[in-house]
Design an enzyme around this catalytic site. Structure first.
Site, short mmCIF file in Angstrom:
data_model
loop_
_atom_site.label_atom_id
_atom_site.label_comp_id
_atom_site.label_asym_id
_atom_site.label_seq_id
_atom_site.Cartn_x
_atom_site.Cartn_y
_atom_site.Cartn_z
N ASP A 140 21.03 32.77 40.03
CA ASP A 140 21.44 31.18 38.83
C ASP A 140 22.84 30.89 40.22
O ASP A 140 23.72 30.25 39.66
CB ASP A 140 21.95 31.28 37.93
CG ASP A 140 23.45 32.25 37.04
OD1 ASP A 140 24.17 31.19 36.51
OD2 ASP A 140 23.54 32.34 37.83
N ASP A 189 27.34 33.73 42.87
CA ASP A 189 25.97 34.29 43.17
C ASP A 189 25.37 34.09 44.61
O ASP A 189 24.30 35.34 45.18
CB ASP A 189 24.50 33.72 42.43
CG ASP A 189 24.75 33.08 41.17
OD1 ASP A 189 25.63 32.40 40.81
OD2 ASP A 189 24.48 33.80 40.20
N ASN A 216 24.28 28.79 35.53
CA ASN A 216 24.85 27.55 36.86
C ASN A 216 24.46 26.05 36.21
O ASN A 216 25.46 25.71 36.03
CB ASN A 216 25.89 28.27 37.72
CG ASN A 216 26.71 29.60 37.73
OD1 ASN A 216 27.29 29.68 37.26
ND2 ASN A 216 26.12 30.68 38.24
N THR A 263 22.45 38.78 37.70
CA THR A 263 23.96 37.85 38.07
C THR A 263 23.96 36.87 37.42
O THR A 263 24.71 35.60 37.56
CB THR A 263 24.54 37.23 40.06
OG1 THR A 263 23.45 37.00 39.91
CG2 THR A 263 24.25 38.84 40.16
N PHE A 304 30.10 33.90 29.36
CA PHE A 304 28.93 33.13 30.14
C PHE A 304 27.69 33.34 30.43
O PHE A 304 26.82 33.34 29.35
CB PHE A 304 29.27 31.72 31.49
CG PHE A 304 28.01 31.01 31.97
CD1 PHE A 304 26.85 31.46 33.03
CD2 PHE A 304 27.92 29.65 31.44
CE1 PHE A 304 25.81 30.06 33.25
CE2 PHE A 304 27.51 28.57 32.01
CZ PHE A 304 25.88 29.36 32.84
N ASN A 305 27.21 34.67 31.12
CA ASN A 305 25.09 34.84 31.57
C ASN A 305 24.92 35.46 29.98
O ASN A 305 24.15 34.78 29.93
CB ASN A 305 25.96 36.51 32.15
CG ASN A 305 25.86 35.57 33.43
OD1 ASN A 305 25.15 34.27 33.87
ND2 ASN A 305 26.20 36.26 34.54
N HIS A 341 32.88 37.41 40.35
CA HIS A 341 31.85 37.98 39.31
C HIS A 341 30.78 39.02 39.92
O HIS A 341 30.35 40.31 40.30
CB HIS A 341 31.77 37.30 38.43
CG HIS A 341 32.89 36.60 37.99
ND1 HIS A 341 33.23 36.74 36.97
CD2 HIS A 341 32.33 35.12 38.12
CE1 HIS A 341 33.80 35.60 36.57
NE2 HIS A 341 33.86 34.70 37.52
N ASP A 342 29.75 37.58 40.71
CA ASP A 342 28.80 38.06 40.95
C ASP A 342 28.29 39.76 42.37
O ASP A 342 27.47 40.27 41.84
CB ASP A 342 27.47 38.25 40.74
CG ASP A 342 27.20 36.62 39.79
OD1 ASP A 342 27.17 35.35 40.38
OD2 ASP A 342 27.42 37.23 39.11
O1 RIB Z 1 30.97 34.67 33.68
C1 RIB Z 1 30.26 34.95 35.36
C2 RIB Z 1 29.02 34.57 35.67
O2 RIB Z 1 28.34 33.77 35.13
C3 RIB Z 1 28.61 35.23 36.71
O3 RIB Z 1 27.44 34.96 37.57
C4 RIB Z 1 28.92 33.35 37.15
O4 RIB Z 1 27.42 32.67 38.64
C5 RIB Z 1 28.35 32.69 35.96
O5 RIB Z 1 26.73 33.54 36.70
CA CA Z 2 25.51 34.19 38.30
#
Ligand code: RIB
Ligand code: CA
Length: 324
Positions: free
Chosen positions: A15, A20, A44, A129, A170-171, A244-245
């Site tokens: 996303d 990403d 996102n 991701t 979040f994901n 993160h990703d």
């Molecule tokens: O919490 C971080 C994740 O949520 C990452 O993948 C960021 O791109 C969002 O998608």
């Molecule tokens: Ca992401």
């Protein structure tokens, strides 16, 4: 690397999203992976924006031949809440990116994932991701793909606190039902949570190293991280933004980059304050069987070397052979 090796086939579901974007560059730029295709999901930003961003990044990376298909535009249950405060109105604010040279393929992302997996001569690693909506629909709607899925490697969840709610990442929070389906699938699964991704910070030295590549791609990465640094500081008070990703991708390239423990992971679906939390039984108190390899350690310097080498390679800059 001089030993012969067969590049590992992967599909990335994402996303984009600043981190990403780095994940896509690592997947496209490391010769140990063969990026079969990219699918996009709402998260996102809205699906139209995450799809356009994936196309723009692949185009900039010289990987416009990689098929991209748009997947789900909302979570399985409930409504989508985007992360515009972190990624901006476009979902990839910061650099001026060109119009992509290729468009998305005219099939649903879940169908593209299905075709790529069943058509692969060797088992495919699914790297997710973003919210897991597409992956969940693939596994539920097309169980025939499971024998040719080598592993699901997802960025999501946490062994401790969250970022979107006090205990929700979040994901997972965006689509808890989808995450529950994936974690109950029985497929080999690696969970890369905030507890390790918060250690991969795009410091001013990293941003300078992107600039120092002397390529347009390096400059775009620097601008992406500069924007990301501003929003992460404003929203979370972070000095530097965590990427993160790309750690999920790095874990496929070189599994020694992350240390994992095989433990039970449940997704909270009904908690008033904790819906979307990943309940990671690190001390095996529940008696449940392990269903995920959960990352608890990260080789930070090795991760950044991997990512920088991929961006250097995509930008056409000769450099040292890929190494840890
Ligand atoms: O919490 C971080 C994740 O949520 C990452 O993948 C960021 O791109 C969002 O998608
Ligand atoms: Ca992401």
């Amino acid at each position: 690397m001089n030993e012969r090796y067969a590049a590992r086939p992967v599909v990335v579901d994402c996303d984009p999203g600043h981190d990403d974007a780095l994940a896509l560059l690592l997947a496209a730029g490391d010769p140990r992976l063969r990026l079969l295709g990219v699918t996009t999901v709402a998260g996102n930003q809205t699906l139209d924006k995450t799809t356009r961003n994936a196309l723009r990044i692949l185009s900039l990376a010289g990987a416009a031949d990689v098929p991209v298909a748009a997947g789900c535009d909302r979570p399985l249950v409930g409504e989508l809440t985007v992360a515009e405060d972190i990624h901006g109105p476009s979902g990839l604010d910061g650099p001026d990116l060109d119009v992509p040279v290729a468009g998305a393929v005219d099939v649903h992302g879940v169908e593209l994932m299905r075709r790529l997996i069943v058509g692969s001569a060797e088992p495919v690693t699914l790297i997710a991701t973003g919210p897991l909506t597409n992956v969940a629909l693939l596994l539920r709607g097309h169980p025939e793909v499971a024998p040719n899925v080598r592993r699901v490697v997802l960025m999501g969840g946490s062994t401790d606190r969250g970022n979107t709610t006090p205990y929700g990442e979040f994901n997972i929070v965006t689509d808890p039902e989808a995450a529950d389906i994936v974690l109950r699938s029985g497929l080999p699964t690696t969970m890369i949570g905030l507890n390790v991704t918060h250690r991969a910070l795009a410091t001013t030295e990293i941003i300078a190293e992107f600039h120092g590549l002397g390529t347009r791609l390096g400059a775009v990465c620097a601008d992406l991280m500069t924007f990301f640094a501003g929003t992460y500081h404003r929203v979370f008070g972070f000095e530097h933004p965590p990427v993160h990703d790309p750690i999920a991708v790095a874990a496929v390239i070189d599994p020694s980059i992350v240390r994992t423990v095989a433990v039970p992971v449940a997704v909270e679906l009904t908690g008033t304050y904790t819906r979307g939390a990943t309940v990671v039984d690190l001390h095996r108190r529940t008696g449940r069987d392990p269903n995920a390899d959960v990352a608890v350690g990260l080789e930070v310097a090795a991760f950044w070397r991997l990512l920088m080498a991929a961006v250097r390679r995509l930008g056409g800059v000769p450099g040292p052979a890929a190494r840890r």
